[in-house]
Design an enzyme around this catalytic site. Structure first.
Site, PDB file in Angstrom:
ATOM      1  N   LYS A  53     -12.974  -2.274   5.934  1.00  0.00           N
ATOM      2  CA  LYS A  53     -12.292  -3.303   6.715  1.00  0.00           C
ATOM      3  C   LYS A  53     -12.848  -3.330   8.140  1.00  0.00           C
ATOM      4  O   LYS A  53     -13.424  -4.316   8.568  1.00  0.00           O
ATOM      5  CB  LYS A  53     -10.790  -3.075   6.677  1.00  0.00           C
ATOM      6  CG  LYS A  53     -10.215  -3.403   5.297  1.00  0.00           C
ATOM      7  CD  LYS A  53      -9.188  -2.423   4.846  1.00  0.00           C
ATOM      8  CE  LYS A  53      -8.762  -2.522   3.396  1.00  0.00           C
ATOM      9  NZ  LYS A  53      -8.581  -3.793   2.758  1.00  0.00           N
ATOM     10  N   TRP A 103       0.819  -1.220   0.000  1.00  0.00           N
ATOM     11  CA  TRP A 103       0.000   0.000   0.000  1.00  0.00           C
ATOM     12  C   TRP A 103       0.845   1.259   0.000  1.00  0.00           C
ATOM     13  O   TRP A 103       0.539   2.215  -0.713  1.00  0.00           O
ATOM     14  CB  TRP A 103      -0.999  -0.018   1.157  1.00  0.00           C
ATOM     15  CG  TRP A 103      -2.156  -0.875   0.766  1.00  0.00           C
ATOM     16  CD1 TRP A 103      -2.327  -2.200   1.044  1.00  0.00           C
ATOM     17  CD2 TRP A 103      -3.261  -0.485  -0.063  1.00  0.00           C
ATOM     18  NE1 TRP A 103      -3.473  -2.653   0.435  1.00  0.00           N
ATOM     19  CE2 TRP A 103      -4.062  -1.632  -0.240  1.00  0.00           C
ATOM     20  CE3 TRP A 103      -3.638   0.700  -0.676  1.00  0.00           C
ATOM     21  CZ2 TRP A 103      -5.233  -1.621  -0.990  1.00  0.00           C
ATOM     22  CZ3 TRP A 103      -4.798   0.720  -1.422  1.00  0.00           C
ATOM     23  CH2 TRP A 103      -5.582  -0.430  -1.582  1.00  0.00           C
ATOM     24  N   ASP A 122      -2.119   6.207   6.669  1.00  0.00           N
ATOM     25  CA  ASP A 122      -3.162   5.399   6.034  1.00  0.00           C
ATOM     26  C   ASP A 122      -3.497   4.299   7.036  1.00  0.00           C
ATOM     27  O   ASP A 122      -2.740   3.339   7.188  1.00  0.00           O
ATOM     28  CB  ASP A 122      -2.619   4.822   4.729  1.00  0.00           C
ATOM     29  CG  ASP A 122      -3.593   3.832   4.084  1.00  0.00           C
ATOM     30  OD1 ASP A 122      -4.663   3.567   4.667  1.00  0.00           O
ATOM     31  OD2 ASP A 122      -3.251   3.318   2.998  1.00  0.00           O
TER      32      ASP A 122
END
Lengths: 372, 372
Positions: free
Chosen positions: A203, A105, A179
């Site tokens: 999530k 990511w 993040d």
């Protein structure tokens, strides 16, 4: 509708399992929210009913994460990949930005930011295959960076910061951008160390299509001219997340999840503190089992193993399909690892109970015994 | 859960009323989609279950709107306001683009596009207060325009193109871009005249947070370097709308709506053709009543009155609050006009049955009789 507590355990990395109580309430309120005669999906976002839902969601999220008053809470669209552009459009001023590479990511975030600014890698764990975090003392922070980007939980690689970096102590002046998509609300956040946090909801918080941004006051209002209005943090904040029509259903579902989280207790702890204890217990159960077996393997440095995403491998990978079939037979779903890493991955977010992790460990033990 | 058919009629301009059958099915499937053991919100977007939902949604939408094979169907995020930036980021090449101003939405589109290109107004109905469409023969199309933007139904002003402009016949070479947010699937689309169509789902198709883009092959692949990857049409198309995690619930709900639409019939007609007949009948009932009364007033040229959004005014505006209270008492919700226009607005999208419009007319007649 299935009887309570009879659904299989779903280990998807996201979109991911949600609290059953939240889903039941959403089903019950589907045609008529609180006597309004409307589904939440049918409400004008500017009407008083949705106004109540939005205000409650923000208030509950602030309470859950102990968000200080000088931070804005924004409900947006576009997900983590959208934010990879939206953050530099809003914060970089077209200058420099520092990136700490810890896995898939952060690599994506760095690559996308290069469209908008001089995006520099100041540390990377690529050499060890993203299995350990680069020591913060070694980060080559730039004095002129507009911000420093860190992915605090790498969903694919299963690696997590157990403490947020203290940039000030490292001599940095730029705000830290985190993040926190895949571990938001699983543990407290030390906001003294954070300038901006963003995460897709799918999530730990709700359905896909909702993005949460929590940003310190002073970071708003510096967007590049080319920043789309709908993604300009200041515009979004000035319009209480309703410059454009917000993803109302996502906000409602996240709001129900916030309420559920606030109601959770472990001993004297509530909310995120309670969830952290559960998450620690769940992660310990699974990692201890993996470490005690030579049949399964996790490659991540124990100091930074993710509590949320546990990638693991069978020592004999020719048994992967048989393992997945056995798991499915035991009511354990979506355990296949990300295609870029292979193997297995168990995502054990807030909504996964300890009993689900226990069922997984039992299944793994049984499979090992019958195949060793 | 309310008994079938007992809910109030909801005239919200969007998010808006949805078919009751769709909501009931979503409630029933909430905890377990088709025996998968998962809510749709809990499915990995890359899993086979969501793959089925996505493929079916695209296939049904293509069938409903008769989308030719050389057009891509994209499921995105950001809504109409997001697309106001995303369209010029993808199509303008930083050059010229032509805008036809017909009301609030086209004004916003034109303003936002100026960030990315030389956005020119080629026609406008501002002089008449956005109550009639500028005659296509008068449009000052630019030979070098990269595209021509038209909002084919202005939700706020209640004005609709009853035919798509034929740019080729007007001597134009640029593709036509239509914002069909608020009348998509209410009538057929003549794709021979269209290069790209976009719309937020929250009026006629599903919940807020989903954007539909239907784009001709040759218009993809020309995005500006500053276009965020998540909003690059080619990237989205190359990844079957899954470059980033798509708004899975929105796609599911839109998919259920597409199926509902395909099942609708009027005489020998089905789908969008059937809906068009119903929409014509609903609009005629309401406009005829308004025109026959001196108590109520609609200011839009009868040649371009919207079949979807009917703004109207009480001759004596001091009675607005009393009218709204009377409507609420009759189970008619969200009739207040947009703040920029005032008065009332009845949005009568696909999911609003003729009986709802009849109930509104009855209420209006009764209010007139008791207040005239």
């Amino acid at each position: 509708m299935p009887a309570p507590g009879t659904r299989p355990y779903n280990f998807s990395a996201g979109p991911a399992t949600m609290p059953e109580a939240v889903l039941r309430r959403a089903a019950a309120e589907m045609l008529d929210w609180h006597g309004s005669g409307m589904s939440v999906m049918e409400m004008s976002h500017r009407g008083k009913e949705f106004g109540v839902i939005l205000a409650q969601a923000e208030s509950d999220l602030r309470a859950l994460l102990a968000v200080p008053d000088h931070f804005h809470v924004l409900f947006m669209q576009g997900g983590g990949l959208g934010e990879n552009a939206i953050v530099p459009l809003n914060l970089s001023r077209g200058l420099q930005a520092d990136f700490v590479i810890t896995g898939s990511w952060s690599i994506k975030s760095h690559k996308e930011a290069q469209r908008y600014c001089d995006a520099r890698v100041v540390a990377s764990n690529a050499a060890d295959g993203h299995t350990a975090l680069p020591d913060a003392a070694s980060w080559q922070l730039n004095a002129d960076a507009s911000y420093v980007h860190v992915c605090t939980n790498e969903t694919i690689n299963g690696i997590e910061f157990q403490q947020l970096p203290d940039l000030a102590a490292l001599g940095g002046k730029a705000p830290l951008v985190i993040d926190f998509s895949s571990h938001v609300a699983s543990r407290p956040v030390d906001w003294r160390r954070v300038g901006l946090a963003f995460g897709g909801a799918q999530k730990n918080l709700g359905p896909a299509g909702l993005t949460i941004v929590i940003a310190r006051d002073d970071l708003l209002g510096h967007a590049l001219q080319i920043c789309p209005s709908a993604f300009n943090y200041k515009t979004v904040a000035d319009n209480q997340s309703m410059y454009n029509t917000p993803p109302t259903w996502g906000i409602y579902m996240a709001g129900l999840t916030f309420q559920w989280l606030r109601e959770q207790t472990e001993g004297a702890l509530t909310g995120v503190e309670a969830m952290e204890q559960r998450n620690l217990a769940k992660a310990k159960l699974l990692y201890d089992f993996i470490d005690g077996s030579s049949f399964y393997l996790n490659k991540v440095d124990p100091n930074c193993r993710s509590r949320m995403n546990v990638p693991f491998f069978l020592a004999d990978e020719s048994r992967n399909e048989a393992f997945l079939a056995s798991a499915r037979k035991s009511g354990l779903l979506q355990l296949k690892g990300h295609k870029s890493v292979g193997g297995m991955r168990a995502s054990i977010y807030n909504a996964m109970p300890l009993s689900g992790v226990q069922a997984l460990v039992d299944c793994m033990r049984e499979f090992e015994q019958s195949h060793a």
